[in-house]
Scaffold this active site. Structure first.
Site, PDB file in Angstrom:
ATOM      1  N   ASP A   1      16.654   0.492  12.485  1.00  0.00           N
ATOM      2  CA  ASP A   1      17.142   1.759  11.928  1.00  0.00           C
ATOM      3  C   ASP A   1      18.334   1.516  11.015  1.00  0.00           C
ATOM      4  OD1 ASP A   1      17.600   4.674  11.713  1.00  0.00           O
ATOM      5  OD2 ASP A   1      19.460   4.109  12.704  1.00  0.00           O
TER       6      ASP A   1
ATOM      7  N   LYS B   1      18.197   5.628  18.393  1.00  0.00           N
ATOM      8  CA  LYS B   1      19.507   5.146  18.859  1.00  0.00           C
ATOM      9  C   LYS B   1      19.865   5.788  20.198  1.00  0.00           C
ATOM     10  CE  LYS B   1      20.983   6.112  14.766  1.00  0.00           C
ATOM     11  NZ  LYS B   1      21.475   6.318  13.434  1.00  0.00           N
TER      12      LYS B   1
ATOM     13  N   SER C   1      15.306   8.170  13.437  1.00  0.00           N
ATOM     14  CA  SER C   1      16.545   7.409  13.311  1.00  0.00           C
ATOM     15  C   SER C   1      17.528   7.821  14.413  1.00  0.00           C
ATOM     16  CB  SER C   1      17.135   7.673  11.923  1.00  0.00           C
ATOM     17  OG  SER C   1      18.474   7.263  11.839  1.00  0.00           O
TER      18      SER C   1
ATOM     19  N   HIS D   1      24.609  14.657  20.601  1.00  0.00           N
ATOM     20  CA  HIS D   1      24.605  14.173  19.221  1.00  0.00           C
ATOM     21  C   HIS D   1      24.671  15.369  18.282  1.00  0.00           C
ATOM     22  CE1 HIS D   1      23.710  11.619  15.783  1.00  0.00           C
ATOM     23  NE2 HIS D   1      23.004  12.647  15.349  1.00  0.00           N
TER      24      HIS D   1
ATOM     25  N   ARG E   1      17.507   3.972   2.816  1.00  0.00           N
ATOM     26  CA  ARG E   1      17.286   5.405   2.533  1.00  0.00           C
ATOM     27  C   ARG E   1      18.476   5.990   1.775  1.00  0.00           C
ATOM     28  NH1 ARG E   1      16.875   7.569   8.170  1.00  0.00           N
ATOM     29  NH2 ARG E   1      16.832   9.584   7.129  1.00  0.00           N
TER      30      ARG E   1
HETATM   31  N1  URA Z   1      21.974  10.369  11.167  1.00  0.00           N
HETATM   32  C1  URA Z   1      21.248   9.303  11.543  1.00  0.00           C
HETATM   33  O1  URA Z   1      21.611   8.572  12.447  1.00  0.00           O
HETATM   34  N2  URA Z   1      20.094   9.056  10.889  1.00  0.00           N
HETATM   35  C2  URA Z   1      19.654   9.841   9.897  1.00  0.00           C
HETATM   36  O2  URA Z   1      18.587   9.572   9.369  1.00  0.00           O
HETATM   37  C3  URA Z   1      20.411  10.935   9.511  1.00  0.00           C
HETATM   38  C4  URA Z   1      21.584  11.180  10.172  1.00  0.00           C
END
Ligand code: URA
Length: 429
Positions: free
Chosen positions: A165, A191, A187, A86, A172
């Site tokens: 999320d 995932k 967050s 990621h 947000r």
């Molecule tokens: N990417 C995400 O998936 N969540 C965040 O809070 C910031 C970047």
């Protein structure tokens, strides 16, 4: 149903700087998912977290609660080790494209669930969708089959993966609470853990093109995520990388695919190749393939074969011509010298204004739009040579993109030494 906690009391506790208990956090996320906690209450709570932070136990509780809001995938029984990567996002960050097939060419499985771009950083799915026929949506069964066969899949995350999320992130985004490290870490990691990967390599960026430009803050985010991964039994390593200059020489969609294919053919810009190899080596070590010669797999065609199979498996034609922009405009150097600066954020904003990115979720993107750069910092340039080519389907987008680039490319007098920047600044494990 009687609720065990009161949302206003939970918000006030965080507002006043108190840690929240595990049951309170689990209830808050569950009640938000059920619609019992309202959007405005969740937004107020997010602001309290941004201002007062969370300790390690609270962040872990929040992550687990968000995972539990949806389905948890499993790749057990696949017969291959799973490992994912990621990136926190940057300008010209096309690394996933060569990386996933490269790692798969060593026999590991890479379930790369990706997103679309928002704002000045590009989205992996937007880039791949410039390949004629390629589809981002794979069901769970097709994803498993592709991992068993090809080894790599880059696809859209299903709606059931950490749905709390998704809703919290949307709030947000509109309430100035994206930049809270506990919220970002939970967050991203909710995932990735829900996705069921056994191991994870994080590319956490700092510098003007990153969403946390300060190096210390990016490092704190990296440490927090590595700890969360370890706590959840997902072996996690992070590389902290410099995003003050765009990666490679392209920022856009089709042009980034083209540059990725150059890297898969053993060429391409040195920084894109370096980071692809460094991340591949980390991923392969976690997948039980230590000391892999990832560079050799780029040079001898194994990674390219794997890319072609991955693109075909999702309906794409790896040989089809990519879309080309209808309009282009060169930004010229006004003097001889050395390119001293090339600001990543400005290039990202210019690409976005040219149509490569979207301002709102669901907007379309132009596949051919973007910025092609003609030199890296430290290289000599001549007066009148193009420093950048702006590409778009709509000529009226060019002036605003040029505005974004004002002052972003600095040409220093001939002979100036530009200190080389360290692309990979730290490894956190
Ligand atoms: N990417 C995400 O998936 N969540 C965040 O809070 C910031 C970047």
């Amino acid at each position: 149903m009687t609720e065990p906690f009161d949302a206003v009391e939970v918000i006030a506790a965080k507002r006043d700087g108190h840690p929240l208990g595990t049951p309170e956090i689990r209830w808050l996320i569950d009640a938000f998912t059920r619609g019992v906690v309202a959007d405005e209450q969740m937004s107020a709570w997010a602001m309290a977290v941004l201002l007062n932070g969370m300790d390690r136990r609270e962040i872990r509780d929040l992550t687990l609660a968000m995972i539990d809001s949806g389905e948890r995938m499993s790749f057990a029984g696949l017969g291959k080790r799973t490992v994912d990567k990621h990136s926190t996002g940057g300008v010209g960050d096309k690394i996933t494209l060569p990386l996933a097939p490269l790692v798969a060419s060593f026999g590991a499985a890479v379930p790369q669930l990706s997103g679309r771009g928002l704002g000045h950083t590009g989205g992996t799915l937007d880039k791949l969708e410039s390949i004629p026929g390629w589809r981002a949506d794979l069901g769970t069964a097709a994803l498993r089959a592709q991992l068993a066969d090809v080894g790599a899949a880059i696809c859209a995350a299903g709606a059931d993966l950490a749905p709390a999320d998704k809703r919290l992130y949307a709030l947000r985004d509109t309430t100035g609470t994206v930049e809270a490290i506990p919220l970002i870490a939970s967050s991203i990691m909710s995932k990735k853990i829900a996705e069921g990967t056994a191991a994870l390599v994080l590319d956490v960026k700092f510098g003007s093109g990153a969403f946390l430009p300060q190096r210390e803050r990016a490092e704190e985010l990296a440490r927090t995520m590595v700890e969360l991964g370890g706590d959840a039994g997902v072996a996690t390593v992070a590389l902290l990388t410099d995003m003050s200059v765009p990666l490679g020489l392209t920022a856009g969609n089709a042009i980034e695919v083209q540059e990725s294919v150059e890297v898969l053919a053993g060429g391409g810009p040195a920084d894109v190749r370096e980071l692809t190899i460094a991340l591949a080596v980390e991923m392969l070590a976690l997948a039980g393939v230590p000391d892999a010669d990832a560079g050799a797999a780029l040079d001898d065609g194994r990674a390219m074969d794997s890319w072609r199979r991955m693109i075909r498996a999702q309906g794409g034609d790896p040989d089809a011509p990519l879309p080309r922009a209808r309009e282009s405009h060169d930004l010229l150097a006004d003097r001889d010298g050395v390119l001293a600066e090339q600001d990543a954020r400005a290039v990202g904003v210019a690409a976005w204004r040219l149509g490569a990115g979207r301002a709102r979720q669901g907007d379309p993107v132009q596949h051919a739009a973007g910025v092609r750069l003609h030199a890296k910092p430290g290289e000599p340039v001549r007066a009148g040579q193009p420093l950048a080519t702006l590409l778009t389907d709509e000529a009226d987008r060019i002036p605003r993109a040029l505005e974004a680039l004002e002052g972003a490319m600095v040409v220093a007098p001939p002979g100036t030494t530009v200190p080389p920047r360290e692309l990979i600044a730290a490894r956190i494990a």
